[in-house]
Design a protein around this motif. Structure first.
Motif, PDB file in Angstrom:
ATOM      1  N   GLY A 198       0.834  -1.155  -0.021  1.00 32.91           N
ATOM      2  CA  GLY A 198      -0.126  -0.059  -0.043  1.00 32.91           C
ATOM      3  C   GLY A 198       0.802   1.353   0.084  1.00 32.91           C
ATOM      4  O   GLY A 198       0.541   2.305  -0.697  1.00 32.91           O
ATOM      5  N   GLU A 199       1.897   1.179   0.690  1.00 34.89           N
ATOM      6  CA  GLU A 199       2.871   2.493   0.829  1.00 34.89           C
ATOM      7  C   GLU A 199       3.319   2.782  -0.649  1.00 34.89           C
ATOM      8  O   GLU A 199       3.668   4.052  -0.718  1.00 34.89           O
ATOM      9  CB  GLU A 199       3.963   2.414   2.021  1.00 34.89           C
ATOM     10  N   ARG A 200       3.749   1.944  -1.221  1.00 38.30           N
ATOM     11  CA  ARG A 200       4.176   2.129  -2.563  1.00 38.30           C
ATOM     12  C   ARG A 200       3.195   2.589  -3.603  1.00 38.30           C
ATOM     13  O   ARG A 200       3.817   3.201  -4.500  1.00 38.30           O
ATOM     14  CB  ARG A 200       5.036   0.825  -3.200  1.00 38.30           C
ATOM     15  N   TRP A 201       2.267   2.276  -3.454  1.00 38.17           N
ATOM     16  CA  TRP A 201       1.089   3.010  -4.270  1.00 38.17           C
ATOM     17  C   TRP A 201       1.021   4.509  -4.231  1.00 38.17           C
ATOM     18  O   TRP A 201       0.659   5.252  -5.106  1.00 38.17           O
ATOM     19  CB  TRP A 201      -0.264   2.385  -4.061  1.00 38.17           C
ATOM     20  N   ALA A 202       1.796   5.030  -2.848  1.00 35.88           N
ATOM     21  CA  ALA A 202       1.779   6.451  -2.537  1.00 35.88           C
ATOM     22  C   ALA A 202       3.052   6.899  -3.040  1.00 35.88           C
ATOM     23  O   ALA A 202       3.034   8.321  -2.912  1.00 35.88           O
ATOM     24  CB  ALA A 202       1.441   6.553  -1.037  1.00 35.88           C
ATOM     25  N   LEU A 203       3.918   6.493  -3.897  1.00 32.85           N
ATOM     26  CA  LEU A 203       5.011   6.965  -4.153  1.00 32.85           C
ATOM     27  C   LEU A 203       4.779   8.028  -5.260  1.00 32.85           C
ATOM     28  O   LEU A 203       4.044   7.944  -6.139  1.00 32.85           O
ATOM     29  CB  LEU A 203       5.933   5.814  -4.902  1.00 32.85           C
ATOM     30  N   ALA A 204       5.393   9.055  -5.023  1.00 38.88           N
ATOM     31  CA  ALA A 204       5.444  10.301  -6.036  1.00 38.88           C
ATOM     32  C   ALA A 204       5.783   9.826  -7.545  1.00 38.88           C
ATOM     33  O   ALA A 204       7.096   9.103  -7.655  1.00 38.88           O
ATOM     34  CB  ALA A 204       6.377  11.477  -5.674  1.00 38.88           C
ATOM     35  N   THR A 205       5.139  10.142  -8.550  1.00 38.65           N
ATOM     36  CA  THR A 205       5.943   9.907  -9.940  1.00 38.65           C
ATOM     37  C   THR A 205       6.378  11.291 -10.306  1.00 38.65           C
ATOM     38  O   THR A 205       6.291  12.344  -9.887  1.00 38.65           O
ATOM     39  CB  THR A 205       4.682   9.365 -10.866  1.00 38.65           C
ATOM     40  N   THR A 210       0.714  10.423  -7.776  1.00 32.57           N
ATOM     41  CA  THR A 210       1.463   9.146  -7.357  1.00 32.57           C
ATOM     42  C   THR A 210       0.956   8.082  -7.996  1.00 32.57           C
ATOM     43  O   THR A 210       0.561   8.093  -9.195  1.00 32.57           O
ATOM     44  CB  THR A 210       0.844   8.806  -5.761  1.00 32.57           C
ATOM     45  N   VAL A 211       1.729   6.656  -7.765  1.00 36.60           N
ATOM     46  CA  VAL A 211       1.600   5.646  -8.694  1.00 36.60           C
ATOM     47  C   VAL A 211       0.089   5.344  -8.828  1.00 36.60           C
ATOM     48  O   VAL A 211      -0.612   5.062 -10.037  1.00 36.60           O
ATOM     49  CB  VAL A 211       2.306   4.277  -7.925  1.00 36.60           C
ATOM     50  N   ALA A 212      -0.878   5.460  -7.476  1.00 37.08           N
ATOM     51  CA  ALA A 212      -2.499   5.390  -7.553  1.00 37.08           C
ATOM     52  C   ALA A 212      -2.793   6.250  -8.477  1.00 37.08           C
ATOM     53  O   ALA A 212      -3.849   5.896  -9.279  1.00 37.08           O
ATOM     54  CB  ALA A 212      -2.810   5.569  -6.230  1.00 37.08           C
ATOM     55  N   HIS A 213      -2.407   7.450  -8.437  1.00 36.42           N
ATOM     56  CA  HIS A 213      -3.165   8.381  -9.739  1.00 36.42           C
ATOM     57  C   HIS A 213      -2.746   8.059 -10.931  1.00 36.42           C
ATOM     58  O   HIS A 213      -3.747   8.218 -12.009  1.00 36.42           O
ATOM     59  CB  HIS A 213      -2.302   9.776  -9.456  1.00 36.42           C
ATOM     60  N   GLN A 214      -1.717   7.454 -11.292  1.00 36.63           N
ATOM     61  CA  GLN A 214      -1.276   7.027 -12.749  1.00 36.63           C
ATOM     62  C   GLN A 214      -2.116   5.814 -12.965  1.00 36.63           C
ATOM     63  O   GLN A 214      -2.799   6.002 -14.143  1.00 36.63           O
ATOM     64  CB  GLN A 214       0.017   6.426 -12.792  1.00 36.63           C
ATOM     65  N   ILE A 215      -2.538   5.052 -12.259  1.00 36.28           N
ATOM     66  CA  ILE A 215      -3.388   3.806 -12.586  1.00 36.28           C
ATOM     67  C   ILE A 215      -4.793   4.314 -12.580  1.00 36.28           C
ATOM     68  O   ILE A 215      -5.615   3.721 -13.551  1.00 36.28           O
ATOM     69  CB  ILE A 215      -3.073   2.804 -11.525  1.00 36.28           C
ATOM     70  N   ALA A 216      -5.113   5.018 -11.686  1.00 37.76           N
ATOM     71  CA  ALA A 216      -6.421   5.571 -11.659  1.00 37.76           C
ATOM     72  C   ALA A 216      -6.723   6.388 -12.695  1.00 37.76           C
ATOM     73  O   ALA A 216      -8.131   6.333 -13.395  1.00 37.76           O
ATOM     74  CB  ALA A 216      -6.782   6.357 -10.347  1.00 37.76           C
ATOM     75  N   HIS A 217      -5.981   7.142 -13.368  1.00 41.08           N
ATOM     76  CA  HIS A 217      -6.270   7.786 -14.627  1.00 41.08           C
ATOM     77  C   HIS A 217      -6.560   6.984 -15.757  1.00 41.08           C
ATOM     78  O   HIS A 217      -7.429   7.140 -16.774  1.00 41.08           O
ATOM     79  CB  HIS A 217      -5.171   8.615 -14.990  1.00 41.08           C
TER      80      HIS A 217
END
Length: 285
Positions: free
Chosen positions: A27-34, A40-47
């Protein structure tokens, strides 16, 4: 491309490669800044999940998709970010499942679309092949952001030919988007594919020329790297100018990346590149 099956197969492969990068993340790596500011990683996949859903709606319910266009027109500055923000707030397992389900539904819908079908989009209507090509370009580009965040070096594949083709065909758009005169002559673009094959575009005797690795060209036109960090060469003033402004995505000109070692300035990385809903310029795919 009159037959979209090849690019759809490559879209599946590109998605699967990115899936491998995020499938086992804690979970913490999904919050890594891109490299994209505030994403974050989560934003990229969410997009990607959000855009796949929009594309699916355009393919399966074009009238309903019109409401999405109205939302985009009402909030053009925040529409894309809002979609990513909403998905990034989900539990990573839920987000991953949503992305997987959406992209599978989209590729099935595109495979069963009737010949000659065209679908509404945020820009001009898109053919099946164009829609699939645009989704592949976005998946690869946002996958690069994820790989950068994770410190992973991805091996380039022949799937880059789709990204390169959009980048070449979007030349005129890149000039026009900046209010520059579009060169009247064709360019010659010679790119070395990952397997050593030569991908060539334009007349062989053109004066204006761009040469270099296909990977570097794709990084340039998706604005994932600065030209100073790439092994691309231009011959001719217009070709040289193009390398400074190239973009394979529709929408306003992106600011691009700064050279390595340069402290990033505000907004130096276009968050929407090529995340903007109208990701493929007219005539580019």
């Amino acid at each position: 491309m009159s037959d979209a099956s090849a690019v759809l197969d490559d879209l599946v492969g590109e998605s699967a490669e990115l899936d491998l990068l995020v499938a086992e993340l804690g979970g913490e790596r999904w919050a890594l800044a891109t490299p994209a500011p505030r994403w974050t990683v989560a934003h990229q996949i969410a997009h990607l999940a959000w855009t796949d859903r929009a594309a699916l709606l355009a393919v399966t319910a074009p009238d309903a998709f019109g409401a999405e266009v109205e939302k985009a027109l009402a909030a053009p500055e925040t529409f894309v970010d809002d979609g990513a923000e909403e998905g990034a707030g989900l539990d990573p397992a839920v987000l991953l499942a949503r992305w997987r389900e959406g992209r599978e539904e989209l590729q099935r819908a595109l495979r069963t679309a009737p010949p000659g079908a065209r679908f509404p989009w945020y820009g001009p209507p898109m053919s099946t092949a164009s829609m699939a090509t645009g989704r592949l370009m976005e998946t690869w580009a946002h996958g690069q952001d994820v790989a950068d965040a994770l410190g992973v070096r991805r091996a380039p594949t022949a799937r880059l030919r789709h990204v390169a083709r959009i980048g070449v065909r979007a030349r005129d758009f890149a000039f026009g988007a900046r209010g520059l005169d579009v060169p009247g002559e064709e360019f010659r673009v010679e790119l070395t594919a990952p397997d050593g094959e030569l991908w060539a575009y334009g007349p062989a005797d053109a004066v204006q020329r761009v040469t270099g690795p296909a990977l570097d060209f794709c990084l340039l036109v998706t604005q994932r790297a600065h030209r100073d960090d790439l092994a691309l060469r231009a011959a001719g003033a217009d070709a040289d100018r193009w390398l400074g402004i190239a973009q394979a995505f529709a929408g306003p000109p992106g600011a691009g990346r700064t050279p390595k070692g340069t402290p990033p300035g505000p907004g130096c990385t276009p968050k929407g590149a090529p995340s903007g809903p109208g990701h493929t310029p007219k005539g580019a795919a």
